[in-house]
Design an enzyme around this catalytic site. Structure first.
Site, PDB file in Angstrom:
ATOM      1  N   GLY A 115      12.571  -6.830 -14.275  1.00 55.17           N
ATOM      2  CA  GLY A 115      13.172  -8.045 -13.746  1.00 55.17           C
ATOM      3  C   GLY A 115      12.133  -8.890 -13.047  1.00 55.17           C
ATOM      4  O   GLY A 115      12.174 -10.113 -13.082  1.00 55.17           O
ATOM      5  N   SER A 335     -14.436   7.735  -1.891  1.00 53.87           N
ATOM      6  CA  SER A 335     -14.036   7.342  -0.548  1.00 53.87           C
ATOM      7  C   SER A 335     -12.656   7.877  -0.171  1.00 53.87           C
ATOM      8  O   SER A 335     -12.445   8.349   0.946  1.00 53.87           O
ATOM      9  CB  SER A 335     -14.031   5.816  -0.420  1.00 53.87           C
ATOM     10  OG  SER A 335     -15.341   5.296  -0.479  1.00 53.87           O
ATOM     11  N   GLU A 356      -5.134  -2.353  -9.063  1.00 55.23           N
ATOM     12  CA  GLU A 356      -4.143  -1.664  -8.231  1.00 55.23           C
ATOM     13  C   GLU A 356      -2.720  -1.783  -8.774  1.00 55.23           C
ATOM     14  O   GLU A 356      -1.902  -0.871  -8.586  1.00 55.23           O
ATOM     15  CB  GLU A 356      -4.207  -2.188  -6.793  1.00 55.23           C
ATOM     16  CG  GLU A 356      -5.447  -1.775  -6.033  1.00 55.23           C
ATOM     17  CD  GLU A 356      -6.663  -2.652  -6.310  1.00 55.23           C
ATOM     18  OE1 GLU A 356      -7.775  -2.303  -5.856  1.00 55.23           O
ATOM     19  OE2 GLU A 356      -6.496  -3.701  -6.972  1.00 55.23           O
ATOM     20  N   PHE A 381      -5.924  -2.573  -0.120  1.00 53.77           N
ATOM     21  CA  PHE A 381      -5.802  -3.020  -1.504  1.00 53.77           C
ATOM     22  C   PHE A 381      -4.445  -2.687  -2.109  1.00 53.77           C
ATOM     23  O   PHE A 381      -4.092  -3.229  -3.163  1.00 53.77           O
ATOM     24  CB  PHE A 381      -6.928  -2.428  -2.353  1.00 53.77           C
ATOM     25  CG  PHE A 381      -8.302  -2.723  -1.820  1.00 53.77           C
ATOM     26  CD1 PHE A 381      -8.538  -3.863  -1.054  1.00 53.77           C
ATOM     27  CD2 PHE A 381      -9.357  -1.868  -2.054  1.00 53.77           C
ATOM     28  CE1 PHE A 381      -9.791  -4.141  -0.546  1.00 53.77           C
ATOM     29  CE2 PHE A 381     -10.625  -2.136  -1.555  1.00 53.77           C
ATOM     30  CZ  PHE A 381     -10.843  -3.280  -0.792  1.00 53.77           C
ATOM     31  N   HIS A 405      -9.078   4.302   4.691  1.00 56.29           N
ATOM     32  CA  HIS A 405      -9.839   3.219   5.328  1.00 56.29           C
ATOM     33  C   HIS A 405      -8.903   2.235   6.034  1.00 56.29           C
ATOM     34  O   HIS A 405      -8.988   1.019   5.855  1.00 56.29           O
ATOM     35  CB  HIS A 405     -10.719   2.495   4.306  1.00 56.29           C
ATOM     36  CG  HIS A 405     -11.857   3.341   3.829  1.00 56.29           C
ATOM     37  ND1 HIS A 405     -11.649   4.518   3.168  1.00 56.29           N
ATOM     38  CD2 HIS A 405     -13.197   3.173   3.925  1.00 56.29           C
ATOM     39  CE1 HIS A 405     -12.820   5.058   2.869  1.00 56.29           C
ATOM     40  NE2 HIS A 405     -13.779   4.278   3.316  1.00 56.29           N
TER      41      HIS A 405
END
Length: 615
Positions: A115, A335, A356, A381, A405
């Protein structure tokens, strides 16, 4: 069905789309009518699906990326015998399973909520990737897209990922009907414009007249025989096909037809054709889940360790104990520490690169196949993927998201890398759990607990090493908290989480030396929040200070405040949070500049106690 019967089936799908929208007095019949032949041929000749067993491991998976065309989907369900005519006409009504945009919460044959355009194909990529690399099953993923949504960047994240992974079990069908909501699309009926773009990402494009059932049939067969790359069927169609008053006309998007009875008559009247959908291939069970005893990493008091390290090691241990755990990362695994999982379980680790939206969509697709995904990137992010997270919640997807982070405590990298809005974002998601550990043993236990939760689960981890505050045998429940300092003489309570917990303890030590006893609560479960402990602290100490490495809106402070919004008196409350725009500085300098270090907490505590004495 032969050609003539397929043409009739397509007309039936059009008629039923018109009737459903007319009964609801709303909906998108014209967007459904353009794709009728595409759906008819797929349903009768190519889809392999057992509607009695939607969880069959070899069922093909169909994703309606253009979710507003739900009347077409429900008309197809009727033709397959999954719903009857009476239920079809409950479309969009209160209590109906046939919502305006389909969701798996309501219907077992729906793979994912759609949608919000541009999401069906990315999730389809996740399903196809699970089929190819995890299930190793023979099913095919079919995704019906609209041409308007091809303007979304997420479509091209999906296209590149599918091409890179050589997902030849994936077919995208693009209904190029030329018209969007307010007028023509960017490329109109220029099929070659779309073909060039998909080909550039490694897809096999097939251009076809979307209203020629034989041509569509050949195109689907070509897709099924193509190896080594995904296929996109680019079908030229007409919006509102078959009804002269609406066909290929602007200004009719999202509206029932002006005269539905006349339209039904023009389309040849109501039909009741039934399709016997092909059975899926024989397949083994979805996937085996070998289970071993879970041996989480253990840390001794007096050590120092980063919660991101504890997360990575705990996830690797969980992957050893459970064969259904998968890990995904956004090209920052060194990381986030998902690299620990990748080294121990490379067959269940998926690199999504710096995309992402596709990261979260892949997790949603894998969860739809029964896997338990942990997807990680920097907390900042994940904001790029907020709409995918929101839609995952609408669809009832069970995924674990981990943001590292977080906050100003990351130090010199500066504000672009600092997750300062993530707690607010995830707290606002329906049915979510939001966890923010301060200690490696606590982190490890919460990583394991997340696997057993429903819905969207978010874990916030920290970059720098912190002190081990808890023993490895300490237990942590989602929805709980830990009282680290307490006495009957406490004059205020400091509520902290993550990196601010050691700061709160240091402030309590300072104030204790000034004869101001302070209770300290580690509120590691930001949602659901431990209302009982907070209310008791407020009653016994009279004042609360919350301190968080996050913006003041929507984070820890608001979570604490919510515990007192049931009509009871709200305690004196001061919220310490990041209110400035940080620059680059060392972590301790960042905490001090933001006013969330031990010195700031102690100063606030003194003021609160002085005010209480003055009163």
């Amino acid at each position: 069905m032969n050609t003539a019967e397929l043409v009739e089936l397509a007309q039936q799908l059009r008629v039923d789309s018109v009737r459903a929208a007319a009964a609801a007095e709303s909906g998108h019949p014209t967007s459904s009518m353009s794709a009728a032949e595409l759906m008819a041929v797929l349903l009768d000749r190519h889809l392999r699906y057992d509607f009695e067993r939607p969880a069959h491991p070899a069922n093909d998976r169909f994703v309606l990326s253009k979710g507003h065309a739900s009347p077409l989907l429900y008309a197809a369900y009727k033709a397959a015998g999954a719903v009857d005519d009476a239920e079809l006409l409950t479309f969009r009504r209160l209590g109906s399973h046939l919502e305006g945009h389909p969701t798996p919460r309501r219907l077992p044959w729906v793979e994912t909520a759609t949608g919000s355009l541009g999401q069906g194909l990315p999730v389809g990529v996740g399903i196809a990737l699970a089929g190819k690399r995890l299930d190793r099953a023979v099913f095919r993923v079919w995704v019906l897209c609209g041409d308007s949504e091809l303007a979304e960047g997420s479509i091209w994240e999906a296209a590149e990922h599918a091409g890179y992974e050589h997902l030849d079990n994936l077919t995208a069908i693009v209904d190029v009907n030329r018209l969007g909501q307010r007028g023509p699309t960017r490329h109109g009926h220029d099929l070659d414009a779309y073909a060039r773009r998909f080909a550039a990402f490694g897809w096999h494009p097939v251009e076809v007249d979307g209203h020629d059932v034989d041509a569509v049939d050949r195109a689907y067969s070509e897709a099924e025989s193509t190896t080594g790359q995904p296929t996109v069927i680019l079908a030229r169609t007409l919006k509102g096909k078959g009804v002269a008053s609406v066909q290929d006309r602007e200004g009719l998007h999202g509206k029932p037809l002006p005269d539905p009875e006349e339209a039904v008559a023009e389309l040849g009247g109501v039909r009741d054709l039934r399709v016997r959908v092909q059975e899926p291939f024989t397949s083994r069970m979805l996937h085996s889940v070998p289970t071993e005893s879970l041996e989480l990493p253990r840390y001794d008091k007096g050590e120092k360790a980063a919660t991101r390290d504890a997360f990575g090691r705990a996830l690797a241990a969980l992957g050893t104990a459970r064969g259904d755990i998968v890990a995904l990362d956004g090209e920052v695994g060194d990381s986030t520490r998902t690299e620990f999982f990748a080294k121990e379980h490379p067959d269940r680790f998926f690199e999504c690169y710096i995309a992402e939206q596709q990261l979260v969509a892949t997790a949603v697709g894998m969860a739809a196949r029964g896997w338990v995904p942990y997807a990680s990137t920097f907390a900042a992010f994940l904001t790029r993927a907020h709409d995918f997270i929101r839609m995952a919640s609408i669809g009832g997807a069970g995924i674990n998201l981990v943001g590292s982070h977080a906050g100003v405590a990351i130090g010199q990298d500066g504000p672009s890398q600092m997750g300062l809005e993530d707690l607010a974002m995830f707290r606002a998601v329906y049915g979510s759990a939001v966890l923010y550990p301060c200690d490696p043993n606590q982190t490890a236990k919460l990583v394991a607990a997340m696997a057993g939760l429903d819905g969207i689960r978010y874990l916030r981890t920290s970059r720098g090493a912190g002190p081990v505050l808890y023993g490895p045998d300490e237990e942590f429940t989602v929805g709980g908290s830990k009282v680290l300092r307490s006495s009957p003489e406490d004059r205020l309570t400091v509520v902290a989480a993550g990196v601010t917990v050691p700061e709160a303890l240091a402030a309590a030590d300072t104030l204790a030396g000034e004869d101001i006893p302070v209770r300290v609560i580690d509120l590691y479960s930001v949602k659901p929040v431990d209302r009982h402990t907070l209310r008791r602290a407020a009653e016994e100490t009279g004042a609360l200070v919350t301190v968080e490495d996050h913006r003041q809106e929507g984070g820890l402070g608001d979570a604490v405040l919510d515990a007192f919004l049931d009509g009871r008196p709200v305690p004196r409350l001061v919220r310490l949070a990041v209110r400035t725009m940080p620059g680059s500085a060392a972590p301790d300098e960042q905490l001090h500049a933001a006013g969330i270090d031990a010195m700031a907490i102690a100063a606030t505590g003194r003021l609160l106690v002085e005010e209480a004495v003055a009163l």
